[in-house]
Each structure stands twice: as C-alpha cells, then as structure tokens.
Design a protein around this motif. Structure first.
Motif, PDB file in Angstrom:
ATOM      1  N   SER A 257       0.916  -1.025  -0.007  1.00 13.41           N
ATOM      2  CA  SER A 257       0.076  -0.007  -0.337  1.00 13.41           C
ATOM      3  C   SER A 257       0.781   1.518  -0.098  1.00 13.41           C
ATOM      4  N   VAL A 258       0.352   2.323  -0.728  1.00 14.15           N
ATOM      5  CA  VAL A 258       1.697   3.314  -0.712  1.00 14.15           C
ATOM      6  C   VAL A 258       0.119   4.818  -0.864  1.00 14.15           C
ATOM      7  N   LEU A 259       0.584   5.637  -0.854  1.00 14.91           N
ATOM      8  CA  LEU A 259       0.111   6.899  -0.732  1.00 14.91           C
ATOM      9  C   LEU A 259       0.634   7.866  -1.265  1.00 14.91           C
ATOM     10  N   ILE A 260       0.542   8.656  -2.344  1.00 13.57           N
ATOM     11  CA  ILE A 260       1.058   9.518  -3.506  1.00 13.57           C
ATOM     12  C   ILE A 260       0.937  10.881  -2.878  1.00 13.57           C
ATOM     13  N   VAL A 261       1.405  11.451  -2.026  1.00  6.42           N
ATOM     14  CA  VAL A 261       0.516  12.907  -1.365  1.00  6.42           C
ATOM     15  C   VAL A 261       1.172  13.484  -2.505  1.00  6.42           C
TER      16      VAL A 261
ATOM     17  N   VAL B  70      -4.237  -7.819  -7.966  1.00  7.36           N
ATOM     18  CA  VAL B  70      -5.644  -6.356  -7.556  1.00  7.36           C
ATOM     19  C   VAL B  70      -5.032  -5.483  -7.777  1.00  7.36           C
ATOM     20  N   LEU B  71      -4.996  -4.119  -8.459  1.00 10.34           N
ATOM     21  CA  LEU B  71      -4.679  -2.636  -8.683  1.00 10.34           C
ATOM     22  C   LEU B  71      -5.604  -1.876  -7.848  1.00 10.34           C
ATOM     23  N   PHE B  72      -6.095  -1.609  -6.734  1.00  7.07           N
ATOM     24  CA  PHE B  72      -6.676  -0.487  -6.332  1.00  7.07           C
ATOM     25  C   PHE B  72      -6.378   1.181  -6.094  1.00  7.07           C
ATOM     26  N   ILE B  73      -6.797   2.092  -6.693  1.00  6.92           N
ATOM     27  CA  ILE B  73      -6.159   3.373  -6.944  1.00  6.92           C
ATOM     28  C   ILE B  73      -7.310   4.278  -7.202  1.00  6.92           C
ATOM     29  N   LEU B  74      -7.220   4.536  -5.323  1.00  6.06           N
ATOM     30  CA  LEU B  74      -7.836   5.515  -4.359  1.00  6.06           C
ATOM     31  C   LEU B  74      -7.647   7.801  -5.071  1.00  6.06           C
ATOM     32  N   ASP B  75      -8.385   8.002  -5.685  1.00 10.43           N
ATOM     33  CA  ASP B  75      -7.828   9.046  -6.552  1.00 10.43           C
ATOM     34  C   ASP B  75      -8.699   9.775  -4.989  1.00 10.43           C
ATOM     35  N   GLU B  76      -8.464  11.530  -4.842  1.00 11.40           N
ATOM     36  CA  GLU B  76      -8.921  12.268  -3.513  1.00 11.40           C
ATOM     37  C   GLU B  76      -8.699  11.063  -2.620  1.00 11.40           C
ATOM     38  N   PHE B  77      -8.177   9.786  -2.136  1.00 10.88           N
ATOM     39  CA  PHE B  77      -7.443   9.749  -1.188  1.00 10.88           C
ATOM     40  C   PHE B  77      -8.305  10.270   0.069  1.00 10.88           C
ATOM     41  N   ASP B  78      -8.617  11.322   0.723  1.00  5.83           N
ATOM     42  CA  ASP B  78      -8.835  11.482   1.732  1.00  5.83           C
ATOM     43  C   ASP B  78     -10.261  11.565   2.171  1.00  5.83           C
ATOM     44  N   LEU B  79     -10.851  12.016   1.056  1.00  8.59           N
ATOM     45  CA  LEU B  79     -12.230  11.895   0.564  1.00  8.59           C
ATOM     46  C   LEU B  79     -12.218  10.318   1.593  1.00  8.59           C
TER      47      LEU B  79
ATOM     48  N   ILE C 237      -3.039  -7.631  -3.505  1.00  7.46           N
ATOM     49  CA  ILE C 237      -3.651  -6.109  -3.880  1.00  7.46           C
ATOM     50  C   ILE C 237      -2.153  -5.342  -3.709  1.00  7.46           C
ATOM     51  N   ALA C 238      -2.518  -4.690  -4.599  1.00  8.39           N
ATOM     52  CA  ALA C 238      -1.458  -2.850  -3.925  1.00  8.39           C
ATOM     53  C   ALA C 238      -2.735  -1.509  -4.031  1.00  8.39           C
ATOM     54  N   VAL C 239      -2.927  -0.693  -2.787  1.00 12.33           N
ATOM     55  CA  VAL C 239      -3.311  -0.425  -2.619  1.00 12.33           C
ATOM     56  C   VAL C 239      -2.785   1.626  -3.042  1.00 12.33           C
ATOM     57  N   VAL C 240      -3.034   2.515  -3.572  1.00 10.50           N
ATOM     58  CA  VAL C 240      -2.313   3.943  -4.884  1.00 10.50           C
ATOM     59  C   VAL C 240      -3.471   4.238  -3.888  1.00 10.50           C
ATOM     60  N   GLY C 241      -3.112   5.262  -2.933  1.00 11.29           N
ATOM     61  CA  GLY C 241      -3.791   6.173  -2.815  1.00 11.29           C
ATOM     62  C   GLY C 241      -3.399   7.482  -3.359  1.00 11.29           C
ATOM     63  N   LEU C 242      -4.614   8.324  -3.378  1.00 12.06           N
ATOM     64  CA  LEU C 242      -3.705   9.850  -4.084  1.00 12.06           C
ATOM     65  C   LEU C 242      -4.311  11.019  -3.577  1.00 12.06           C
TER      66      LEU C 242
END
Lengths: 958, 422
Positions: free
Chosen positions: B50-54, B142-151, B175-180
């Motif tokens: 899991s990773v966050l792109i800030v 599975v790649l989960f891309i969560l845009d506007e992760f903070d919401l 799975i890989a969780v990528v939050g933006l």
C-alpha cells in the motif's frame, strides 16, 4: 413454519414391557419405548437397535442415532437412551468435508466415532425412527426419493473418514440401482408401527387433511355402495398418508422403478416434499399396528415380528376386493376417511363379510414359518431381508402364487393413480399433497410394465374422479396454508402431460381386469387382508396424487440458480504463477511482510499461554466464557489468538481435547453491528438469514440443550464497532456463553483497555466479566527478536540497523507492523542503492535511516521548502499578522494586507486579491493552512496547521 | 495556414499533452522508479503493498501513476494478470457505492451486466470472501487506485480502507492500494487501527522545479514536434518561440507566474490563452500576446465586477468603505450606509441627487446578490432588511483600483472615496 408447528406437538413417552434391573449401573433397562403424540391415536415404538432421529439445533436436520439401550435411572422418572451417533453431512465442518474427495450425498450420514459427544440423551428428545442403510464404500448411492432413508458409507471421528463396517450400521445396500428399500419397515416386535414411528412432526399433522364434513357429505350423496369402501377410500385416501402396507408392498415395484429414478436427479424441492411425506407414512404404520393389535393377541410376539412381511402380500387382496366388487361407491371413502382409522377398518370387515380369523391364522402361520429367522436379523430391518420375507411368505402359505401377488400390487398402485387423474387435470394444487409424490412416481414407473388390455370403465372412474376432485379442492384449502411458502412455483410448473395420465388410467383398468381373473384363488386371504389394509389403499391414492408433482420437480432440476447470489466469490487466478524471491534481500522482504505467518510468535508467550489455557479449559469442560483482550494496534492480539486456535485445533486433531468450532468475526468487516448475527450464523451453519432471524436462530441454538454439541470458540475482533445504542449485540454475545447449554467461548479484541467501562452499560460489562488481558506495546528488544525470528537466519540486516529500527519504533508506538514495514522499505532502499544488484549486500544504518526518514519525517517542512514564492510569502504574512494581533487566527483580508506589504519589501509585483485567494486555497488544500469555506471570500479566517517555528525554520533554511 | 488546425489534424490534442507530460516525469524519476518497482512486485511476486502519493494539486500525481501503469503494462506478465480498480473519492462518496464499483470493476460473479446484486452487507462479505480466497501465488493481483484518498477517510468507520489495508497485510489475494491525495496530513485522518495496517509508504511529489526549468518547459510545450507536416512553418515557429522565451518582458511574466504557482496546469492555461491569439493572418506568438494573456490570468474577479456597477451602487460601496474605516471592520446595515451616503450628498455632491429609499434598497440588494456584501449571519428571517448587518467583501485597494478605471466617474465621487473622512 415448520418449527413453529412442531412446538405445538406434545409427545408422551412410555416404557413398554417389564424392566430388567441392571445392577451394575443401577438402571432399569427396557426393550422398547412407546411414543404417543397428543391428538393422534397412534403410537410409535422405539426398540433397541433401531435408528432414530433426535431433536437438535436444526429443525430440518435432526440428529441421527442408533439406540443402544433404553433405560430409566434409579428413580425411574427420567427416561434415558444410550445411542450411537451418526453425523449428517451438514454437521461435518466444511473444511473437513474436503477430505471426502467427492460431493457428499444429501442423505449421507457418517458413523460417528468421535468421543466428544455424550451418548446418553433424554428419551424426550427422540423424534421418530428413521431408516438407515449401509452402502458399500465403492458403491454408488441408491437413488431414493425418500427423505427418511439415510445412507452410511463412512465413519467420521471428527478428523478423518473411514470405511465403516456394515455390521455396525444395519442393512447393507451393495448394488446401488436395484434394491431401493423405500421404506423398509423395521419388523420390530411390537408390531410394524415401530418401523415408521408416528412422526410427531408438525408438518405431518398439518399435512393430514381433515376434510370438511359438509363437503364430504356432499360427496357421499353421489353414489354410495357399501362394498366400495376400501376402494374409494383408496382413492380419496391420497389425502391420508401412505400406509405401511403399500410401502412394503411396493417394494418390489420400487425395485423396478429404482432404475428409472436413479436417472432422475434429485431436486431440493423434491426433498422438501418428501420430507413431508414421512409423517404420514408413519401414521399409517400406526394404523396398521393398531389393527394388528386388534387382531393379534399381545402374546403373539413372533407373529408381530413378522407383521412386516404379511402386510406385503396382504395389501393386494385388500385393494382387489374393491375392484372386484366393481367400482361402485365413491362416496364411502369419504366417510371412511373421516372415521377414525380403526373404525374404518371394522367397517370394512363388516361390509366385506370377510372372515377375519383366517387372516390372523395366516399370520400366525407365517410367523411360525419365519420365527427361525433370528430376531436380530429382523431388527436391522434390511431391505433385502424384507424382500426375502415377502417372497417366502406367499410360498409358504401357498395362498398366493407369486405372480399374482405382484400383479395385485401393481394394481393397487395404479388404483391410486386413478384418483390422481382428476386432480391432475383440474387442479394444479392437488399436486401439493406432499405425501404422495413418492408413490405416484412409483406408479408411473410401474405402469408401462403392465400388460395393456384395457376395459373401459370410464364411467366409474369418472365418478371416482369427481369425488376425489371435490375432496381435493377441500383439501387444497387446508393445504394452501401449509404450502404457501414452499409451493409457489409448483403451481405454475405443474402441468402433467396428458399422455401420462391416460396411460396411467389405462393401466389401471388393465390391472382391474387382471385382478378380477386372478382374484378368486386368493380371495379368502385377500379379503381378510383387505380388511386390514384399508389404510393402504388410501395410501395408494395418495401416491397417485404425487405423479404430477414429480414431473415438475424433474423439470426444475437442471435450472441454474437465478440470483447471482449463489455465485462463488473469487478473484480470477493468474496465468503465470507468482515469481519466488530470487536473492537474500527479496527473501528477507517476503519474510518481513506482515502477511507471512511466522512459525511461532515470539514475545507473546505469556499471553499465548493465558489464552490457551483459558480456551482449553472451557473446551474441555464444555462450558462457556468470555475474555477481553486489549492492546494498541500492531501488538499481536489477533495473531496470538489465531496462533492459540491453530494449536488448539491441532490438539483437537490429535484428540487431546474435544473438537470445537472456531469462528471469527470482525467489527470492521461488517456494515452494521447486527450483521454480526448473520455472519456468526453463516459461519456456524452455513445458513443465510436476515439479522433478526439470525439472532433468533442463534438464540435458540445457544439456549436449547442439544445432546451432541461441540464447543464453539468465537473471536470478535474490533469489538468497539459492535456498539449500538441499546448494546443488544454485545449483550447477546456475552450472554450466550452464560447459558447452560451454549458451550460458547467468546474472545473479544479491542484497542482500549477500559472499553468495558467506557462504552458498555452495566449489564453488558458484567456479562463480559473480568477475564481481561492487555497486550503491552512491544519493547525494542521484543521488536528486535520478532524481526530476527522472522528473518530466520536470512542474513540481510546489520545488527545495528535492526537495533535502530526497533528502538525507533518502540519509542514511537511499539507497533510491530510499523517495524516490519520499515525493515521492508530499508531492504528496498538497499537494493536500489546497490551498484550491481547481484552482489549481496546487507542493509545498513544508512538505509534504515533513510527509510525512517521517509516514514516518520514531517513533510510539512519540505512541503514549505518547495512551495512557490508567493505561497511562502503568504505563510510569512500569516505569521506576521498573527504576531501583530497576538492571536493565532486572522481573516484573509488582514493577512493579505501583510502580504502586499511583504511583496513590496521583497520587490515583487503585488498580486491581486483573486490570486491571493488562490494561493491561500492551495495552501489550504495541502493543509498547511486551515481555512474556512471559500465562500466567505476575503472574510475567511486563516489558521496555521504547522507550528510557526516550523514555518520559519523551513523558510530560513532556503 | 493555421498552426493549430494543422496540429489538430495530425495529432489529437490529448496525445500531445500526454507526450509532453511524459517528458516531465524526468523530474520525478526516483519516485517513478520506486512506484514502478513496488507495483511490479505486486504483479510479479504477488506481494501486497500500500502506498500513498501525496502532492499539492497539479503536481503530477495522476500523471506519475499513469506513466507507471503504462510502463508496467508493457510487461506481458503484468498486462495479462493485473486487474485495476479505479475509485475516486468525489464519485464514490460512501462505502456502499465504492463496494459496488469495486465489484463491478472486478467483474465478480455477483455482477450481471452493469448491475451489482445484493445488499451492502452482502457485497462487503462477498468481496472480502473473494479476496480472502485468493492467495499470493495463484490469484491475479488487483490494483486499487483511490483518487482523492482523503475523502475515503471520511467514510463511516473507514470500513473500506480498513479492509483494503487488512487484505494488503494478510496472506490473501495480492493487492496494491495506491492512494492519491493532496493533503499532507492525510495519515492523521486515518483511525489508529487503519493507520497501523497502512504500510506508511508515502511518495511526496514536491516540485523542485527551478525557474530555468520552468521556462524550458514553456518552450518545449510551445514548440512544434520534429515530425510536424509543414516543415518550413514548423522551423519558423520554433525559432520564434525560442526568441519569445528570451524576451525580457515575457520572462518577467513567466517569473511572476512561476512565483505564484509551480504547477503545470496554470501554465498550460496561460499558454492556451496566448495561443488562442494566433491566427492565419498572424502566425507568430508575440510578447504582447503573452502579456495580454497574463493580464487576463491575473485579473481580479471581484474588482472587475465593480466596473459594471451603477454610480449609485458604487457610491454605496464607497460609503461602506468609509464605515469600515471609521468602525474598524465592524458590520453595518442599510440605514448606516444610507446615512453615510446622505452625508456625502449634503456636503459635497454636485452631480449626485438623493434617491428614494426603495431605490437605495434595490441597489443594496443587487450588491448582495453579487456577493460584494454579505450578511453577517444567514438568519434573515426575523430582521428587517434595512437593519440586517452586512460586511463588505472587498478590499480597499480593489475599490480604489476600480474607481480609477471606472468610465466617466464623477470627480466628486472620486474625491469622496479618497478622502479620509466623510
């Protein structure tokens, strides 16, 4: 619906015969037990060696067991039964079921060899006898549409399946297709009724139609001929359950039909309906039993034992009689049905003027012949044996040539069909008559085999149809209620093919003919039998009604589930397998992943021991209890409990402790606290239900005594999320373990130590009890040990590096997950920094430091450093304004004034208000500033989300 | 020949932009490698991450992810097996919708057509069961891309995040969780047990862009590609762009933009305005165009609105400004403003006449509609309009600037505005 009616049934249990006192055990042992159902005039007899159903958690699937001995304790008040258990497929845990290596047969049961179940049960929990058939391990399951027959192939000792010896079980069924003992009645001493005990099944009671007298009267008014009684009874009797006789008599025909049936797949629908039949059968068994009682003196034990055999041959005459007399009275059956069975029987006797004595004589004779057969053999009631008996009896008695014997039988079956025909044609609903499906099917299958030589008797048939139709209508009214739920589809689907109908009716006629010719020879005996048989003809007709039913069911079989809910959840599998780690660093990374399960959990030995002994003691004692486990995230709470469960399950496998079920729910993995019930129920039994219903079922399961119940260990993770206003979910979870029969151990996990005091109301907290345990955050030594144990000699880290990580994490949170993540990141950094990836390198201090910085360093300072000039200026303006006002808050307007001034100082062109607002919003989006809603424009208030020192530090460093 | 037309006919605009974007990845090369490596491990080794792109808005989070995915999918193994789930916090506003969307995008078995069957609880159970059944080596990553992760962190109980991170931390389907997200404090939003399950990998895209690079970017952005059909025009155009970027005034404009914000979106907007001034008759970009465009970009929205006001309304605004000066930003009401205005009329006005109360009222309301003034509290119910307290939403500088530019503004009004005391 079912249960609810069952509750109303009251059963009375009585000993039969004289007790023998067992000195050793100080108990009075009995040979048999009689069960009377309130309101029904029959008695079921349970004998030693018989298979019985015992009340359990699951209404639809009562427990199966074999009676080993019947006894009363010293006081003589409590009736006890010592049993050998059998396990249903549904009772075997799903994961173990895989060992079977095949799809279990729905009616399959396993000889239970486990030790964890108490083999002594209260006699009051006995429901009824059941037919259990042993099947060779390699043989296929016979296809039998009888819910009451269960098959044993293997034994189950809660760990493995083993082939079971047929001698342990009872009747053997080696060649699958042929002998399908449909309802082989156990020829037990106190007359046949025992075989199919009076099922105090709720459904049974309802299923038994009680036609409205008015209608009956109307039906009667049509045509009344005395001698027809039996016949008509037969027709109408479809309503009544099938009789014992028919069942036995049919056995031969069943054999024929078995082949066919084997082809037809079994649908759940069919099963449901069949289930309903069973009670009726049993009732007839009772009737027969009563009749026999009447005829035969009680001393005739032998004869009684044989009673199962005579019925088989005798039913024929009974059916025949009416035929011969010509289908005259249709109405009489009605009256017949209304009257108590015994009475009807007597009526028949009178009317037919058949001497009863001869029959009894015959019976006696038969019994004489058969007595050599060891009673033990009879007890198991093997179908084969039954057949043999059947075959023998006629020969010995010389009264009926075998062939004839068979013909009438067919005849009788077809007869039933006649009754069915009208119903088929006119009303789909009749098809609902649950009792009849099986027999009808048999009939159909038989019919083709019958010689075709039809004599038209349509007029008679018509009248018969008419009557039965009326009755059906009436019955439908009654039945409707019963089948409201289950039968919705049937109505549409029930479209009996006309061909079928015609053929069946034709067959019937032929039969009649044949019968007539044959009749004379057998007459005496038959008539006699006819008297006895009355019930059976009824049963016949019942069977006919089933015919239609069968067809729809068959049609349903292939249909696939309509709703996608039955879909199996799964992620598609990949084409190429995942690659394995190729070097030490990758290996280390894999091992350090939180998901990898270590061989042991270091540093939690004490907690492990505590939980283990807690659960173990509860499981061994068969009691319940609660435990509350708290600790900050990442301290190994869930992992420890899982580890405990793994060990306990292993212990259960090697028989150190009784086996138990472990289920787990997580407050975070459900959408609403009440879903907890649903999930528990589903994991326990596989049932799906709504939250309310599930709660009710669980409540019942945990509060009712069930003789054979494994302990359940329930892990409730993230307990705080199960909080509701009324706290009823938590209340129930903690209340169930306190029930006497629950055998439930609840382990709860949450983060805060004082959760019970903080959020629980007193009655909940009190039930939770004081068994608590708190997981302390790991110390740096423990963290270090954890990493070392995970790495397990893979040399990837320098000592110092490990120590640095663990000290750092221990100082911050003591969260093992964090520690592992940092190590993992450090290996990545190490790998990247390595010039040549092939050269093995150790993760050093530098890499760890970098990883730590990445994860722990505040990003605000860097963010400010890399912000645009205006943004930086704005931050300075904010600070300047704060200092000016001495408050930590200012409106944009005020800050903007400062900003303009600063711009001028810096020699920059001042920006417009709009632009200033944009800058401000950008800073707000990063949360460097905390802002009010942008609608306020220049009036919005601004606060800093970072300390002023940080800002100044960041700006100065530039 | 219009340059843009040619461009359009040859290469779709979107493609051009992505091409240019891809160039800019050089800025984030190390992040790019990091992320690519991480996702590769998920795809190839089945390791959950899991990773966050800030990063601030417009810094290139989505662009970075897109580039990584593009590179990732070039590998056959990844292309075959990777499942992608794209979620956006602005679209999937609660877990129920998010779950349905995930199920739909994964084509799980309870999806028929585009519809997802079952209740919220069933969906959750189904999805979790599906993920649980998978294992590291055999199921597709599975790649989960969560845009506007903070919401997503605002969803009830953070159920979705908890479960995603929990799956990523346990031996289930890889799975890989990528939050933006653009929020620097995003981790503080996470509940402690959710936070503990997150791997704490964060990629901070902080633009280290210098002004030189910025100008370079502008130049590359404006230049025509080598393979432009009209070679001659292409060369001429590129030459003109090079000279343009060296122009001092242009540089000043660009620096001003650079100072305000480093993000490329605002730069693109500026350049777009410039380019829209190019036509067949004027196939070159002049420094004046850039100046003009920048003026538009920097225009003050509220200030511009003042230009459209009537004299009366302007007078009212001036009266409010004086009230603000006198009472130090205390709110005012219509009566006070009217009073102030009447004082002005009595003392100094030559060109202005008194207006009826209703007219003043109407003008006042108009100002309120334009949101130049705003009631202190929104509860308008009980107070009469004349007495409702208001605040001025304008800065003094804005008012003065507007007055300067206001066409044919009476001098006495101007003087009144400038005078310190009414």
């Amino acid at each position: 619906m079912k249960y609810f009616s069952r509750l109303r049934v009251r059963r009375v249990y009585k000993w039969l015969g004289e007790p023998t006192f067992n000195r050793k055990l100080k108990t009075y042992e009995y040979g048999s037990l009689a069960i009377n159902v309130d309101g029904l005039p029959k008695t079921t007899i349970i004998n030693v060696g018989q298979h019985i159903l015992i009340e359990g958690d699951d209404e639809d699937h009562p427990y199966v067991a074999k009676v080993i001995r019947l006894f009363a304790d010293e006081s003589g008040k409590r009736k006890k039964v010592c049993v050998q258990w059998f396990v249903r497929v549904s009772e075997v845990p799903l994961n173990k079921l895989k060992q079977l290596g095949r799809e279990p047969h729905p009616q399959e049961i396993f000889f239970y060899q486990g030790r964890s179940c108490d083999d002594e049960v209260n006699a009051e929990s006995i429901l009824r006898p059941v037919q259990v058939v042993h099947v060779e391990a390699e043989a296929k399951f016979p296809v039998i549409k009888d819910e009451d027959t269960l098959f044993v192939k293997l034994s189950w000792d809660s760990k493995t399946f083993k082939v079971v010896d047929s001698s342990l079980v009872g009747p053997v069924l080696s060649t699958p297709p042929l002998p399908c003992p449909k309802l082989s009645l156990p020829p037990s001493p106190p007359c046949s009724p025992t075989a199919a005990a009076p099922l105090p099944h709720p459904s049974s009671r309802r299923a038994l139609p009680t036609p409205d007298p008015l209608i009956m009267a109307r039906a009667c008014s049509g045509e009344v001929r005395r001698s027809r009684v039996c016949m008509s009874a037969g027709k109408v009797g479809s309503l009544e359950a099938e009789s014992l006789h028919s069942a036995t008599k049919l056995s031969a025909s069943k054999c024929l039909s078995a082949k066919r049936r084997s082809a037809s797949a079994r649908t759940p629908g069919v099963r449901k309906k069949l289930e309903l039949n069973s009670p009726e059968k049993t009732t007839q068994g009772d009737i027969q039993g009563q009749q026999l009682d009447e005829k035969l003196d009680s001393e005739m034990m032998l004869a009684q034992r044989l009673s199962s055999s005579p019925p088989r041959m005798e039913p024929l005459p009974h059916c025949l009689t009416p035929l011969r007399s010509g289908h005259r009275a249709l109405a009489s059956p009605l009256s017949h049905r209304l009257t108590p069975l015994r009475k009807s029987h007597r009526v028949v006797d009178d009317e037919d003027i058949v001497p009863i004595k001869p029959s009894s004589v015959v019976l006696r004779q038969l019994s004489g012949v058969h007595s050599p057969l060891s009673p033990s053999r009879e007890d198991p009631d093997s179908p084969q044996q039954a057949d043999v008996v059947e075959a023998d009896v006629p020969n010995s008695s010389v009264l009926t040539p075998k062939r004839r014997n068979s013909t009438p039988r067919r005849n009788s079956t077809t007869r039933g069909q006649k009754a069915a025909t009208p119903s088929q044609k006119k009303e789909g609903r009749t098809s609902r008559e649950p009792a009849l499906a099986v027999l009808a099917e048999v009939d159909n299958e038989n019919s083709p085999m019958l010689p075709v030589a039809a004599t038209p008797r349509s007029s008679k048939r018509k009248s018969a149809q008419l009557v039965s139709l009326r009755i059906r209508k009436q019955l439908n009214l009654l039945d409707c209620q019963l089948y409201l739920n289950s039968d919705g589809e049937d109505e549409d689907e029930f479209v009996p093919s006309k061909k079928e109908l015609r053929s069946s009716s034709e067959d019937e006629e032929e039969e009649d003919e044949e019968l007539d010719s044959d009749e004379d020879v057998v007459s005496k005996k038959r008539r006699n039998a006819a008297g006895l048989r009355t019930p059976r003809s009824k049963q016949k007709s019942g069977s006919s009604a089933r015919t239609p039913r069968k067809t729809p069911n068959k049609r349903i079989t292939p249909s696939t589930p309509r709703t996608p809910r039955h879909a199996t959840p799964s992620i598609p599998s990949r084409s190429l397998p995942a690659r394995q780690p190729s070097n030490a660093l990758e290996e280390a990374r894999t091992r350090l992943h939180v998901s990898s399960v270590p061989e042991s959990l270091p540093c939690r030995e004490q907690e492990f021991q505590d939980i283990y002994s807690f659960v173990e003691s509860k499981v061994i004692d068969g009691t319940g209890g609660c435990m509350y486990i708290s600790g900050v995230p990442g301290t190994g709470k869930t992992a420890t409990v899982h580890e405990v469960m793994r060990c306990l399950q292993h212990a259960a496998e090697v028989d150190e402790i009784p086996s138990f079920t472990f289920i787990e729910i997580n407050g975070m993995k459900m959408t609403d606290p009440h879903q907890a019930y649903v999930q528990i129920l589903q994991k326990l039994t596989g049932q799906k239900a709504t939250a309310d219903h599930a709660a009710a079922l669980l409540e019942k399961r945990f509060s009712n005594p069930a003789p054979r119940k494994e302990s359940t260990v329930l892990l409730v993770d993230e307990l705080d999320l199960l909080w509701t206003r009324k706290q009823n979910v938590m209340y129930n979870l903690f209340d169930w373990p306190t029930r006497r029969h629950a055998r439930l151990v609840v382990l709860t996990i949450a983060n805060t130590m004082d959760l019970p005091e903080r959020i629980m109301i007193n009655r909940v907290a009190s039930r939770l009890g004081l068994t608590r345990m708190s997981f302390q955050p790991y110390t740096f030594k423990q963290l270090q040990q954890i990493i070392m144990s995970r790495l397990n000699k893979v040399k990837a880290f320098e000592e110092d590096a490990l120590q640095l990580v663990s000290r750092k994490v221990a100082a911050l949170s003591g969260d093992a997950r964090r520690c592992l993540d940092i190590c993992r990141r450090a290996t990545e950094i190490c790998e990247h920094s390595a010039a040549a990836p092939s050269t093995a390198r150790l993760v050093g201090m530098g890499h760890v430091m970098e990883a730590l910085n990445e994860m722990f360093s505040s990003t605000y300072v860097t963010a400010i450093k890399y912000a645009s000039v205006q943004e930086q200026l704005f931050l300075r303006a904010v600070i300047a304004e704060f200092r000016r006002r001495g408050l930590e808050e200012a409106t944009f307007q005020q800050v903007f004034v400062q900003h303009q001034a600063l711009c001028r100082v810096e020699g920059l062109q001042p920006i417009s208000v709009s632009e200033g607002l944009a800058v401000c919003q950008r800073l707000g989006a990063c949360r460097l500033l905390l802002l009010e809603s942008s609608r306020l424009g220049v009036l919005l208030r601004v606060r800093l989300n970072v300390s002023q020192d940080d800002v100044l530090y960041a700006l100065k460093a530039e | 020949m219009s340059k843009r037309k040619v461009k359009d006919s040859h290469l779709p605009v979107g493609e051009c932009i992505t091409e240019v974007q891809y160039v800019s990845i050089i800025l984030f090369l190390c992040f790019f490698r990091h992320l690519l490596e991480l996702l590769k491990r998920t795809v190839i080794h089945g390791e959950s991450n899991s990773v966050l792109i800030v990063a601030p808005r417009g810094a290139g989070k989505t662009m970075l992810l897109k580039c990584v995915l593009r590179d990732l999918l070039q590998e056959k193994e990844a292309e075959k097996s990777l499942l992608q789930v794209h979620l956006n916090g602005l679209l999937q506003t609660d877990d129920r919708i998010a779950l349905k969307e995930i199920t739909r995008q994964l084509h799980l078995e309870n999806v028929v057509g585009d519809k997802v069957f079952g209740s919220f609880a069933e969906n959750l159970a189904f999805l979790l069961e599906a993920l649980k059944k998978g294992d590291r080596s055999s199921s597709r990553p599975v790649l989960f891309i969560l845009d506007e992760f903070d919401l997503f962190a605002h969803h009830k109980n953070q159920t979705l995040l908890y479960n995603l991170f929990d799956v990523a931390q346990s031996a289930q389907a890889p799975i890989a969780v990528v939050g933006l997200t653009c929020r620097l404090d995003v981790l503080e939003l996470l509940e402690k047990r959710v936070k503990s399950r997150f791997s704490h990998r964060q990629i901070h895209l902080l633009s280290t862009l210098t002004f030189c690079q910025y100008v370079q970017r502008v130049q590359t952005q404006l230049s025509l590609p080598e393979n432009f059909p009209d070679k001659k025009f292409g060369q001429e155009w590129n030459k003109s762009i090079t000279t343009l970027c060296k122009d001092a005034s242009v540089e000043e404009v660009l620096r001003r933009h650079f100072n305000t914000s480093k993000d490329f979106r605002s730069m693109h907007a500026l350049l777009m305005l410039c380019l829209s001034r190019v036509s067949v008759s004027k196939p070159v970009l002049k420094p004046a165009d850039v100046l003009e465009a920048s003026k538009l970009r920097f225009a003050d929205a509220k200030g511009n609105m003042l230009h459209g006001l009537s004299i009366l309304e302007l007078c009212l605004i001036i009266a409010m400004k004086h009230l603000n000066d006198v009472y130090e930003d205390e709110p005012f009401n219509l009566q006070m403003v009217h009073n102030e205005f009447k004082k002005f009329l009595q003392r100094k006005s030559n060109s202005m006449y008194n207006f009826e109360q209703p007219v003043i009222m109407k003008a006042f309301e108009h100002l309120q509609q334009l949101e130049l003034i705003r009631p202190v509290d929104s509860s308008t119910a009980k107070i009469q309009k004349e007495y409702q307290l208001m605040r001025l939403m304008l800065n003094h500088s804005q008012i003065m600037e507007a007055l300067q530019k206001y066409p044919q503004c009476p001098t006495d009004v101007k003087q009144w505005a400038k005078s310190a005391f009414a």
